[in-house]
Design a protein around this motif. Structure first.
Motif, PDB file in Angstrom:
ATOM      1  N   UNK A 193     -24.010 -26.674 -28.278  1.00  0.00           N
ATOM      2  CA  UNK A 193     -24.704 -25.563 -28.923  1.00  0.00           C
ATOM      3  C   UNK A 193     -26.199 -25.843 -28.896  1.00  0.00           C
ATOM      4  N   UNK A 194     -26.944 -25.003 -28.223  1.00  0.00           N
ATOM      5  CA  UNK A 194     -28.398 -25.156 -28.138  1.00  0.00           C
ATOM      6  C   UNK A 194     -29.018 -24.264 -29.196  1.00  0.00           C
ATOM      7  N   UNK A 195     -29.831 -24.873 -30.036  1.00  0.00           N
ATOM      8  CA  UNK A 195     -30.446 -24.119 -31.120  1.00  0.00           C
ATOM      9  C   UNK A 195     -31.955 -24.254 -31.022  1.00  0.00           C
ATOM     10  N   UNK A 196     -32.646 -23.145 -30.910  1.00  0.00           N
ATOM     11  CA  UNK A 196     -34.099 -23.137 -30.859  1.00  0.00           C
ATOM     12  C   UNK A 196     -34.627 -23.342 -32.277  1.00  0.00           C
ATOM     13  N   UNK A 197     -35.647 -24.166 -32.409  1.00  0.00           N
ATOM     14  CA  UNK A 197     -36.253 -24.380 -33.722  1.00  0.00           C
ATOM     15  C   UNK A 197     -35.477 -25.341 -34.596  1.00  0.00           C
ATOM     16  N   UNK A 198     -34.758 -26.264 -33.982  1.00  0.00           N
ATOM     17  CA  UNK A 198     -33.915 -27.193 -34.726  1.00  0.00           C
ATOM     18  C   UNK A 198     -34.717 -28.018 -35.739  1.00  0.00           C
ATOM     19  N   UNK A 199     -35.948 -28.391 -35.392  1.00  0.00           N
ATOM     20  CA  UNK A 199     -36.769 -29.223 -36.280  1.00  0.00           C
ATOM     21  C   UNK A 199     -37.857 -28.443 -37.006  1.00  0.00           C
ATOM     22  N   UNK A 200     -37.758 -27.121 -36.995  1.00  0.00           N
ATOM     23  CA  UNK A 200     -38.778 -26.304 -37.636  1.00  0.00           C
ATOM     24  C   UNK A 200     -38.882 -26.646 -39.118  1.00  0.00           C
ATOM     25  N   UNK A 201     -40.115 -26.926 -39.558  1.00  0.00           N
ATOM     26  CA  UNK A 201     -40.354 -27.230 -40.964  1.00  0.00           C
ATOM     27  C   UNK A 201     -40.094 -28.677 -41.337  1.00  0.00           C
ATOM     28  N   UNK A 202     -39.634 -29.512 -40.392  1.00  0.00           N
ATOM     29  CA  UNK A 202     -39.318 -30.902 -40.702  1.00  0.00           C
ATOM     30  C   UNK A 202     -40.382 -31.878 -40.199  1.00  0.00           C
ATOM     31  N   UNK A 203     -41.260 -31.443 -39.317  1.00  0.00           N
ATOM     32  CA  UNK A 203     -42.236 -32.352 -38.727  1.00  0.00           C
ATOM     33  C   UNK A 203     -43.615 -32.274 -39.357  1.00  0.00           C
ATOM     34  N   UNK A 204     -43.893 -31.243 -40.087  1.00  0.00           N
ATOM     35  CA  UNK A 204     -45.212 -31.087 -40.678  1.00  0.00           C
ATOM     36  C   UNK A 204     -46.174 -30.493 -39.668  1.00  0.00           C
ATOM     37  N   UNK A 205     -47.409 -30.297 -40.079  1.00  0.00           N
ATOM     38  CA  UNK A 205     -48.373 -29.690 -39.160  1.00  0.00           C
ATOM     39  C   UNK A 205     -48.790 -30.669 -38.069  1.00  0.00           C
ATOM     40  N   UNK A 206     -48.930 -30.154 -36.880  1.00  0.00           N
ATOM     41  CA  UNK A 206     -49.388 -30.968 -35.760  1.00  0.00           C
ATOM     42  C   UNK A 206     -50.898 -30.942 -35.680  1.00  0.00           C
ATOM     43  N   UNK A 207     -51.458 -31.684 -34.740  1.00  0.00           N
ATOM     44  CA  UNK A 207     -52.919 -31.692 -34.606  1.00  0.00           C
ATOM     45  C   UNK A 207     -53.417 -30.338 -34.111  1.00  0.00           C
ATOM     46  N   UNK A 208     -54.594 -29.964 -34.556  1.00  0.00           N
ATOM     47  CA  UNK A 208     -55.185 -28.706 -34.111  1.00  0.00           C
ATOM     48  C   UNK A 208     -56.160 -29.029 -32.978  1.00  0.00           C
ATOM     49  N   UNK A 209     -55.741 -28.760 -31.776  1.00  0.00           N
ATOM     50  CA  UNK A 209     -56.532 -29.119 -30.610  1.00  0.00           C
ATOM     51  C   UNK A 209     -57.749 -28.220 -30.416  1.00  0.00           C
ATOM     52  N   UNK A 210     -57.843 -27.159 -31.157  1.00  0.00           N
ATOM     53  CA  UNK A 210     -58.959 -26.239 -31.004  1.00  0.00           C
ATOM     54  C   UNK A 210     -60.086 -26.515 -32.004  1.00  0.00           C
ATOM     55  N   UNK A 211     -59.874 -27.449 -32.884  1.00  0.00           N
ATOM     56  CA  UNK A 211     -60.919 -27.821 -33.836  1.00  0.00           C
ATOM     57  C   UNK A 211     -61.925 -28.735 -33.136  1.00  0.00           C
TER      58      UNK A 211
END
Length: 77
Positions: A45-63
């Motif tokens: 079973x392939x589920x998109x967004x399996x880790x959504x909300x579990x990793x925290x915010x990533x780096x903002x490469x546009x800053x």
């Protein structure tokens, strides 16, 4: 266990695939010597967004990069 010659397997491939999907053992032989077993591929079973909300915010490469970091990237110290 069903055993078929290569010629019979080519002729009845769709039927043999259905049998394998039902869980039946399907053996393909060269003459009377078994060569391969036809088995279904496990469907995970392939589920998109399996880790959504579990990793925290990533780096903002546009800053903008800070001056100290920029110096390191450009080879300055």
């Amino acid at each position: 266990m069903q055993q078929f010659t290569i010629h019979a397997a080519k002729t009845n491939l769709s039927r043999l695939i259905e049998a394998a999907l039902r869980g039946e053992d399907v053996i393909i032989a060269r003459g009377s010597k078994p060569m391969v077993r036809l088995v279904p591929v496990a469907q995970g079973a392939f589920k998109v967004g399996l880790l959504k909300g579990k990793l925290g915010p990533g780096p903002d490469f546009f800053e903008p990069v800070g001056d100290d970091d920029l110096d390191l990237w450009e080879g300055g110290r």
